[in-house]
Scaffold this motif. Sequence first.
Motif, PDB file in Angstrom:
ATOM      1  N   LYS A   2       0.831  -1.202   0.000  1.00  0.00           N
ATOM      2  CA  LYS A   2       0.000   0.000   0.000  1.00  0.00           C
ATOM      3  C   LYS A   2       0.867   1.253   0.000  1.00  0.00           C
ATOM      4  O   LYS A   2       1.904   1.305   0.648  1.00  0.00           O
ATOM      5  CB  LYS A   2      -0.906   0.021   1.228  1.00  0.00           C
ATOM      6  N   SER A   3       0.404   2.257  -0.716  1.00  0.00           N
ATOM      7  CA  SER A   3       1.160   3.510  -0.743  1.00  0.00           C
ATOM      8  C   SER A   3       0.629   4.471   0.320  1.00  0.00           C
ATOM      9  O   SER A   3      -0.525   4.387   0.739  1.00  0.00           O
ATOM     10  CB  SER A   3       1.060   4.158  -2.123  1.00  0.00           C
ATOM     11  N   ASP A   4       1.489   5.361   0.756  1.00  0.00           N
ATOM     12  CA  ASP A   4       1.151   6.426   1.713  1.00  0.00           C
ATOM     13  C   ASP A   4       0.741   5.931   3.097  1.00  0.00           C
ATOM     14  O   ASP A   4      -0.007   6.610   3.790  1.00  0.00           O
ATOM     15  CB  ASP A   4       0.047   7.331   1.148  1.00  0.00           C
ATOM     16  N   ILE A   5       1.202   4.744   3.510  1.00  0.00           N
ATOM     17  CA  ILE A   5       0.904   4.295   4.874  1.00  0.00           C
ATOM     18  C   ILE A   5       2.162   4.227   5.731  1.00  0.00           C
ATOM     19  O   ILE A   5       2.072   4.129   6.943  1.00  0.00           O
ATOM     20  CB  ILE A   5       0.189   2.926   4.902  1.00  0.00           C
ATOM     21  N   HIS A   6       3.323   4.285   5.103  1.00  0.00           N
ATOM     22  CA  HIS A   6       4.574   4.176   5.838  1.00  0.00           C
ATOM     23  C   HIS A   6       5.128   5.566   6.142  1.00  0.00           C
ATOM     24  O   HIS A   6       5.001   6.475   5.324  1.00  0.00           O
ATOM     25  CB  HIS A   6       5.600   3.369   5.037  1.00  0.00           C
ATOM     26  N   PRO A   7       5.766   5.737   7.311  1.00  0.00           N
ATOM     27  CA  PRO A   7       6.357   7.040   7.613  1.00  0.00           C
ATOM     28  C   PRO A   7       7.541   7.333   6.702  1.00  0.00           C
ATOM     29  O   PRO A   7       8.190   6.426   6.182  1.00  0.00           O
ATOM     30  CB  PRO A   7       6.810   6.901   9.067  1.00  0.00           C
ATOM     31  N   LYS A   8       7.833   8.599   6.518  1.00  0.00           N
ATOM     32  CA  LYS A   8       8.925   9.025   5.653  1.00  0.00           C
ATOM     33  C   LYS A   8      10.261   8.730   6.337  1.00  0.00           C
ATOM     34  O   LYS A   8      10.479   9.100   7.488  1.00  0.00           O
ATOM     35  CB  LYS A   8       8.790  10.514   5.370  1.00  0.00           C
ATOM     36  N   TYR A   9      11.152   8.053   5.642  1.00  0.00           N
ATOM     37  CA  TYR A   9      12.474   7.660   6.149  1.00  0.00           C
ATOM     38  C   TYR A   9      13.498   8.615   5.553  1.00  0.00           C
ATOM     39  O   TYR A   9      13.753   8.585   4.348  1.00  0.00           O
ATOM     40  CB  TYR A   9      12.761   6.217   5.747  1.00  0.00           C
ATOM     41  N   GLU A  10      14.045   9.503   6.389  1.00  0.00           N
ATOM     42  CA  GLU A  10      14.930  10.539   5.865  1.00  0.00           C
ATOM     43  C   GLU A  10      16.104  10.775   6.802  1.00  0.00           C
ATOM     44  O   GLU A  10      16.128  10.306   7.932  1.00  0.00           O
ATOM     45  CB  GLU A  10      14.157  11.838   5.664  1.00  0.00           C
ATOM     46  N   ALA A  11      17.066  11.531   6.328  1.00  0.00           N
ATOM     47  CA  ALA A  11      18.243  11.872   7.130  1.00  0.00           C
ATOM     48  C   ALA A  11      17.856  12.845   8.236  1.00  0.00           C
ATOM     49  O   ALA A  11      17.098  13.784   8.009  1.00  0.00           O
ATOM     50  CB  ALA A  11      19.307  12.485   6.241  1.00  0.00           C
ATOM     51  N   VAL A  12      18.364  12.572   9.449  1.00  0.00           N
ATOM     52  CA  VAL A  12      18.058  13.376  10.631  1.00  0.00           C
ATOM     53  C   VAL A  12      19.340  13.522  11.440  1.00  0.00           C
ATOM     54  O   VAL A  12      20.154  12.600  11.508  1.00  0.00           O
ATOM     55  CB  VAL A  12      16.973  12.686  11.489  1.00  0.00           C
ATOM     56  N   VAL A  13      19.531  14.670  12.087  1.00  0.00           N
ATOM     57  CA  VAL A  13      20.661  14.886  12.981  1.00  0.00           C
ATOM     58  C   VAL A  13      20.169  14.703  14.415  1.00  0.00           C
ATOM     59  O   VAL A  13      19.170  15.308  14.812  1.00  0.00           O
ATOM     60  CB  VAL A  13      21.259  16.295  12.810  1.00  0.00           C
ATOM     61  N   PHE A  14      20.834  13.836  15.174  1.00  0.00           N
ATOM     62  CA  PHE A  14      20.535  13.664  16.593  1.00  0.00           C
ATOM     63  C   PHE A  14      21.572  14.443  17.389  1.00  0.00           C
ATOM     64  O   PHE A  14      22.771  14.309  17.169  1.00  0.00           O
ATOM     65  CB  PHE A  14      20.569  12.190  16.983  1.00  0.00           C
ATOM     66  N   ASN A  15      21.090  15.268  18.321  1.00  0.00           N
ATOM     67  CA  ASN A  15      21.941  16.109  19.146  1.00  0.00           C
ATOM     68  C   ASN A  15      21.896  15.580  20.577  1.00  0.00           C
ATOM     69  O   ASN A  15      20.857  15.635  21.229  1.00  0.00           O
ATOM     70  CB  ASN A  15      21.444  17.558  19.084  1.00  0.00           C
ATOM     71  N   ASP A  16      23.025  15.081  21.065  1.00  0.00           N
ATOM     72  CA  ASP A  16      23.121  14.581  22.437  1.00  0.00           C
ATOM     73  C   ASP A  16      23.328  15.774  23.363  1.00  0.00           C
ATOM     74  O   ASP A  16      24.356  16.441  23.317  1.00  0.00           O
ATOM     75  CB  ASP A  16      24.294  13.603  22.556  1.00  0.00           C
ATOM     76  N   LEU A  17      22.349  16.044  24.218  1.00  0.00           N
ATOM     77  CA  LEU A  17      22.413  17.209  25.102  1.00  0.00           C
ATOM     78  C   LEU A  17      23.421  17.030  26.225  1.00  0.00           C
ATOM     79  O   LEU A  17      23.961  18.011  26.736  1.00  0.00           O
ATOM     80  CB  LEU A  17      21.027  17.489  25.686  1.00  0.00           C
ATOM     81  N   ALA A  18      23.714  15.798  26.617  1.00  0.00           N
ATOM     82  CA  ALA A  18      24.651  15.554  27.713  1.00  0.00           C
ATOM     83  C   ALA A  18      26.101  15.794  27.289  1.00  0.00           C
ATOM     84  O   ALA A  18      26.888  16.351  28.037  1.00  0.00           O
ATOM     85  CB  ALA A  18      24.481  14.139  28.244  1.00  0.00           C
ATOM     86  N   SER A  19      26.458  15.350  26.077  1.00  0.00           N
ATOM     87  CA  SER A  19      27.854  15.477  25.652  1.00  0.00           C
ATOM     88  C   SER A  19      28.063  16.530  24.563  1.00  0.00           C
ATOM     89  O   SER A  19      29.199  16.878  24.264  1.00  0.00           O
ATOM     90  CB  SER A  19      28.365  14.129  25.132  1.00  0.00           C
ATOM     91  N   GLY A  20      26.991  17.001  23.952  1.00  0.00           N
ATOM     92  CA  GLY A  20      27.119  17.994  22.892  1.00  0.00           C
ATOM     93  C   GLY A  20      27.460  17.399  21.536  1.00  0.00           C
ATOM     94  O   GLY A  20      27.693  18.118  20.580  1.00  0.00           O
ATOM     95  N   THR A  21      27.473  16.078  21.435  1.00  0.00           N
ATOM     96  CA  THR A  21      27.800  15.402  20.185  1.00  0.00           C
ATOM     97  C   THR A  21      26.588  15.390  19.259  1.00  0.00           C
ATOM     98  O   THR A  21      25.465  15.201  19.701  1.00  0.00           O
ATOM     99  CB  THR A  21      28.236  13.953  20.476  1.00  0.00           C
ATOM    100  N   LYS A  22      26.833  15.587  17.984  1.00  0.00           N
ATOM    101  CA  LYS A  22      25.778  15.509  16.967  1.00  0.00           C
ATOM    102  C   LYS A  22      26.168  14.449  15.957  1.00  0.00           C
ATOM    103  O   LYS A  22      27.329  14.336  15.600  1.00  0.00           O
ATOM    104  CB  LYS A  22      25.616  16.855  16.273  1.00  0.00           C
ATOM    105  N   PHE A  23      25.190  13.638  15.526  1.00  0.00           N
ATOM    106  CA  PHE A  23      25.487  12.664  14.478  1.00  0.00           C
ATOM    107  C   PHE A  23      24.324  12.559  13.509  1.00  0.00           C
ATOM    108  O   PHE A  23      23.169  12.707  13.875  1.00  0.00           O
ATOM    109  CB  PHE A  23      25.878  11.299  15.058  1.00  0.00           C
ATOM    110  N   LEU A  24      24.667  12.344  12.261  1.00  0.00           N
ATOM    111  CA  LEU A  24      23.709  12.266  11.165  1.00  0.00           C
ATOM    112  C   LEU A  24      23.384  10.811  10.904  1.00  0.00           C
ATOM    113  O   LEU A  24      24.285   9.980  10.738  1.00  0.00           O
ATOM    114  CB  LEU A  24      24.302  12.915   9.909  1.00  0.00           C
ATOM    115  N   THR A  25      22.102  10.489  10.862  1.00  0.00           N
ATOM    116  CA  THR A  25      21.648   9.131  10.573  1.00  0.00           C
ATOM    117  C   THR A  25      20.292   9.227   9.884  1.00  0.00           C
ATOM    118  O   THR A  25      19.786  10.317   9.642  1.00  0.00           O
ATOM    119  CB  THR A  25      21.571   8.286  11.861  1.00  0.00           C
ATOM    120  N   LYS A  26      19.701   8.094   9.581  1.00  0.00           N
ATOM    121  CA  LYS A  26      18.371   8.084   8.979  1.00  0.00           C
ATOM    122  C   LYS A  26      17.370   7.586  10.002  1.00  0.00           C
ATOM    123  O   LYS A  26      17.667   6.704  10.801  1.00  0.00           O
ATOM    124  CB  LYS A  26      18.350   7.204   7.737  1.00  0.00           C
TER     125      LYS A  26
END
Length: 85
Positions: A2-26
């Motif tokens: 089925k089309s249009d039932i799955h969430p969009k899978y895209e690149a996102v940056v996660f920002n760790d507030l404890a260490s200040g580290t950022k990493f790019l993932t999907k």
Amino acid sequence: MKSDIHPKYEAVVFNDLASGTKFLTKSTVSSSKTIEWEDGNTYPVIDVEISSESHPFYTGKQRIMDSAGRVERFNARFKGFGGTK
């Protein structure tokens, strides 16, 4: 499938507030907050409190519990419990 039932899978940056580290993932999670990444593109950013960069298990800074003392205390407390009849 089925089309249009799955969430969009895209690149996102996660920002760790404890260490200040950022990493790019999907991910399928999204955010209205954005950040410009090192490659010049703009990505949604998700703030997380703990990631693998700051969690004690992954960083090797975990506390070791005194399990031997706990077992001895348990055995002393329940020494006569459940004896033979």
